[in-house]
Write a protein that holds these residues in place. Structure first.
Motif, short mmCIF file in Angstrom:
data_model
loop_
_atom_site.label_atom_id
_atom_site.label_comp_id
_atom_site.label_asym_id
_atom_site.label_seq_id
_atom_site.Cartn_x
_atom_site.Cartn_y
_atom_site.Cartn_z
N UNK A 68 0.86 -1.19 0.00
CA UNK A 68 0.00 0.00 0.00
C UNK A 68 0.90 1.24 0.00
N UNK A 69 0.67 2.11 -0.95
CA UNK A 69 1.50 3.31 -1.07
C UNK A 69 1.48 4.11 0.22
N UNK A 70 2.65 4.39 0.76
CA UNK A 70 2.74 5.14 2.01
C UNK A 70 4.14 5.69 2.17
N UNK A 71 4.22 6.78 2.90
CA UNK A 71 5.54 7.38 3.15
C UNK A 71 5.91 7.17 4.60
N UNK A 72 7.19 7.39 4.96
CA UNK A 72 7.74 6.88 6.22
C UNK A 72 7.40 7.69 7.45
N UNK A 73 7.03 8.97 7.27
CA UNK A 73 6.83 9.84 8.44
C UNK A 73 5.43 10.46 8.37
N UNK A 74 4.40 9.71 8.74
CA UNK A 74 3.02 10.18 8.57
C UNK A 74 2.63 11.32 9.50
N UNK A 75 3.50 11.70 10.43
CA UNK A 75 3.15 12.79 11.35
C UNK A 75 2.92 14.11 10.64
N UNK A 76 3.41 14.27 9.41
CA UNK A 76 3.14 15.52 8.67
C UNK A 76 2.19 15.28 7.50
N UNK A 77 1.62 14.10 7.40
CA UNK A 77 0.70 13.81 6.31
C UNK A 77 1.05 12.50 5.64
N UNK A 78 0.18 12.09 4.74
CA UNK A 78 0.38 10.79 4.10
C UNK A 78 -0.03 10.88 2.63
N UNK A 79 0.53 10.00 1.85
CA UNK A 79 0.18 9.89 0.43
C UNK A 79 -1.16 9.17 0.30
N UNK A 80 -1.99 9.65 -0.61
CA UNK A 80 -3.27 9.00 -0.89
C UNK A 80 -3.01 7.78 -1.77
#
Length: 792
Positions: free
Chosen positions: A339-351
């Motif tokens: 599932x598409x995702x970036x490593x530091x979700x505290x500032x937001x995430x990829x849809x």
């Protein structure tokens, strides 16, 4: 599962960690330390000579593994013994020095780096040293009870700052002028002057960025079309000092193909492992280059050495993937979709549901988010390492490791952000500090952050490019052309006017019957022989709808938008004899439609005149296009050829003609600046001096002298030939007495005047009538000294 081979160096993460975890850490790792022994860190492992790096036969823990006495053997009697092949790995590891991943522990990680930006309060000024770097460093030295390094003398500083900022040795005349200057601010002035030399700065820093972004001008992937350069975009970005956050956005979410080569990686031929696919390459590349994370381990399995997991690696990969991406562990599918995702979700995430283009834009915005402190910390750490010889976090790609001075790292990163991600600003801040202008430590330092104590800048070996550039400066033997598809020179307006002309578009015989059919491909051909020696050359082309252009069987350009004029310099690719242009053009669309192709080659001759070769009825066309892209294997003589048809269509002209002069001038303009090694493909000498092939990202080059390098420096016929040319140039100066010649040699090579003893020795060696051979020998001897080869 280890891939260990007794013939290869031991890999700590993959070969050693699994053995120690299986047989040792239950009793001696984490919170356990039976018998008072813990192997959580390397330092603890070395206590009381439990292990002796370099000497497995003297390491107590090896003796315990070999022991058969139930009271002493390890693991204990009721546990399985260490197999012979694993014991061999441990012995080899010890004998190779017990390399340990910086920051790794078998216990709970003691340090987790802050993600958000932080601007620490600056300590008070000490002894009038107001540079923020010095305020932090003076406080650090006082707290650690360390001596402040001595300031460096003017000659050493001048050589160091010139090599660090523009990659060149100062000329003898520049050195005389700087050393004679008594102004108190002369060092700051020369730093500003070097940073204002946009071309010299760009030529030098191109090496750093090519390594970091694995960009090159030839090698794996280019011949087969599985890899594209970002050279033109990168060179222009550095030349204009483009803000780093803009560079990151354009690299991750390319607005056009000029910067797309970085994320598109290398499409390897044949069957590849899961870890070599383009999405995984993307995950690894952006993690390493921008976040200082080595994601290669986690691309195969959950990392042994830090917190990154297989899911993390594949989450980043899925942002790039065109379709569903199945997760593989150790190259075997596990029936899970990433599932598409970036490593530091505290500032937001990829849809994850967005399309690829949108996902990349979202990731680019997260990478450059104002609350993302990781990216600027990673970059300023690299810049500090380039100038000071060692990062604040070491190694440079281990940003999970605790820095030896967290305030220094955080302040530089926040200052970098607050000043618009200005690369030159941060370089200036470091270079103008007393810390940078201090004497170097005596030894190269490769210790981990936990053991490191700052004692001044570290000595740095000249890079391959710096060494070659320096010898070219000394000998005036630089080549006149280069491989990088970039524009170095300044384009004068009058040249643009002179090269502006109406475009001429052509197609094949199908236009005789009306609109060309959709899907039709044609092959256009033109041969030419330059009438005079060529100084510079460039080519521009476009097609409705797509084209690929080859010159002398090398692919030069391609395009898929008829409104775009593609351009490239081709000086080095022009032959004195017959040259062959082949242009494959394709008409796309759902039905018959207008199609055309345009090309223009400018030859600038050494006498200042021009010749322009443009698509017209002198070109020939074939409706047969051979398969493949190796045009040298095409049987052109056996094909049917006829004159190309010149087209009357004016729609294309309206879009392209206004830009022909500027585009063709940029592609073909020359430059009075010396051609630099960074603009050339690597040769044998550069490779032996440490220039990587750039199939992988490289963030630091080795400081060790290799046997191959020593042999090449001693036997290189090219080097000796160039040094002889330099000797001839020096000897051609009128009325140059031996004493003046010696002074010129030292100022040119070592950026200082010779000592009385050195002058005396060389006067005796040269005699009253020195020969070219005598001066060549002295030049070779000077360029082989540590003083020349190492920046201090």
């Amino acid at each position: 599962m280890s891939c260990f081979s007794a013939h290869a160096a031991v890999d700590f993460a993959h070969d050693v960690v699994p053995i120690l975890e299986k047989h040792c850490t239950e009793c001696h790792g984490g919170e356990e330390a039976e018998g008072g022994f813990s192997l959580n860190t390397r330092d603890l492992f070395l206590d009381d000579e439990t292990a002796v790096p370099g000497r497995a036969d003297e390491s107590y823990f090896i003796d315990l593994i070999l022991d058969t006495d139930p009271d002493y053997q390890m693991p204990p009697e009721k546990k399985k013994r260490v197999p012979d092949e694993q014991l061999a790995v441990l012995k080899q590891w010890v004998n190779e020095g017990m390399k340990w991943e910086p920051g790794f522990t078998f216990g709970e990680p003691a340090y987790e780096p802050r993600f958000a930006p932080r601007r620490p309060e600056l300590p008070a000024v000490t002894d009038g040293r107001t540079n923020p770097v010095d305020r932090i460093m003076d406080h650090y030295l006082a707290t650690e009870k360390l001596e402040r390094p001595d300031p460096v003398d003017d000659a050493t500083f001048f050589r160091r700052v010139s090599l660090d900022l523009i990659g060149l040795l100062p000329s003898a005349e520049e050195t005389r002028k700087f050393l004679a200057d008594t102004a108190p601010d002369k060092r700051t002035k020369v730093i500003d002057e070097f940073l204002s030399r946009d071309l010299s700065y760009t030529d030098h820093w191109l090496t750093f960025w090519n390594d970091l972004l694995r960009n090159d001008y030839g090698g794996t992937g280019f011949i087969t079309g599985g890899r594209t350069q970002i050279s033109t975009w990168l060179y222009d970005s550095l030349k204009t000092n483009k803000p780093f956050d803009a560079m990151v956005r354009e690299l991750i979410a390319p607005p056009n193909k000029e910067s797309a080569g970085f994320i598109n990686g290398i499409k390897w031929r044949g069957t590849v492992s899961a870890g070599q696919t383009l999405p995984i390459q993307f995950s690894q590349s952006i993690s390493q280059s921008f976040l200082g994370i080595n994601m290669k381990c986690a691309s195969c399995h959950d990392s042994f050495i830090d917190r990154w997991t297989l899911a993390d690696a594949y989450g980043l990969a899925a942002i790039y993937a065109e379709e569903d991406l199945e997760i593989h562990r150790c190259d075997k599918p596990i029936n899970e979709t990433a599932r598409a995702a970036w490593l530091f979700p505290e500032i937001g995430q990829v849809d994850a549901k967005a399309d690829k283009e949108e996902r990349l834009k979202q990731l680019a915005n997260l990478m450059t988010h104002p609350e993302n402190g990781r990216v600027p910390r990673t970059l300023v750490n690299r810049l500090w390492g380039q100038l000071m010889g060692r990062g604040i976090v070491h190694p440079l790609d281990a940003m999970q490791t605790e820095p030896w001075n967290v305030d220094l790292l955080d302040w530089l990163a926040s200052d970098f952000q607050e000043n618009g991600y200005d690369l030159k600003h941060t370089l200036r801040t470091i270079a103008t500090s007393a810390a940078y202008q201090s004497a170097t430590s005596n030894e190269f330092d490769e210790t981990g952050s936990d053991a490191y104590r700052y004692s001044g800048p570290l000595p740095k070996r000249l890079t391959a490019e710096q060494f070659v550039d320096a010898t070219w400066q000394i000998t005036q033997a630089a080549p006149t052309s280069y491989h990088a598809p970039i524009v170095r020179g300044i384009v004068p307006p009058e040249l643009v006017d002179r090269l502006s002309f109406p475009s001429s578009w052509v197609w094949g015989p199908s236009v005789d019957q009306g609109l060309p059919p959709h899907g039709e491909k044609i092959l256009l051909r033109r041969e030419f022989i330059p009438s005079k020696p060529v100084r510079a050359a460039g080519v521009i082309a476009a097609a409705d709808n797509a084209f690929v252009l080859h010159l002398n069987h090398q692919q030069i350009l391609s395009g898929e938008r008829w409104s775009d004029l593609e351009a490239a310099p081709v000086t080095q690719k022009i032959s004195k004899g017959t040259n062959l242009i082949l242009m494959v053009a394709e008409n796309r669309g759902p039905k018959p439609n207008a199609a055309g192709a345009f090309c223009a080659v400018r030859l600038e001759y050494e006498d200042g005149t021009d010749e322009i070769i443009v698509t017209d009825d002198k070109w020939t066309v074939s409706e047969t296009v051979p398969n493949g892209n190796r045009t040298g294997q095409w049987k052109l003589k056996e094909m049917k050829w006829e004159p190309a048809r010149v087209l009357p269509n004016t729609t294309w002209k309206k879009q392209t003609d206004a830009r022909i002069g500027q585009t063709l001038a940029e592609a073909s303009v020359g430059s009075d600046h010396m051609v630099r090694a960074a603009l050339l493909k690597a040769d044998d000498l550069m490779r032996s001096l440490g220039r990587p092939n750039r199939d992988q990202i490289v963030t630091s080059r080795p400081n060790e002298l290799t046997t191959l390098e020593a042999v090449d420096l001693s036997t290189s016929e090219t080097l000796i030939r160039n040094l002889k040319k330099g000797a001839e140039t020096l000897m051609s100066q009128p009325d140059l007495a031996p004493a003046q010649l010696i002074e010129e040699l030292y100022l040119t090579t070592l950026t200082r005047f010779p000592t009385e003893e050195e002058s005396s020795v060389l006067k005796e060696a040269l005699g009253t009538k020195p020969t070219v051979e005598d001066v060549t020998d002295i030049l070779w001897a000077l360029t082989m000294t540590p003083e020349f080869l190492i920046t201090r």
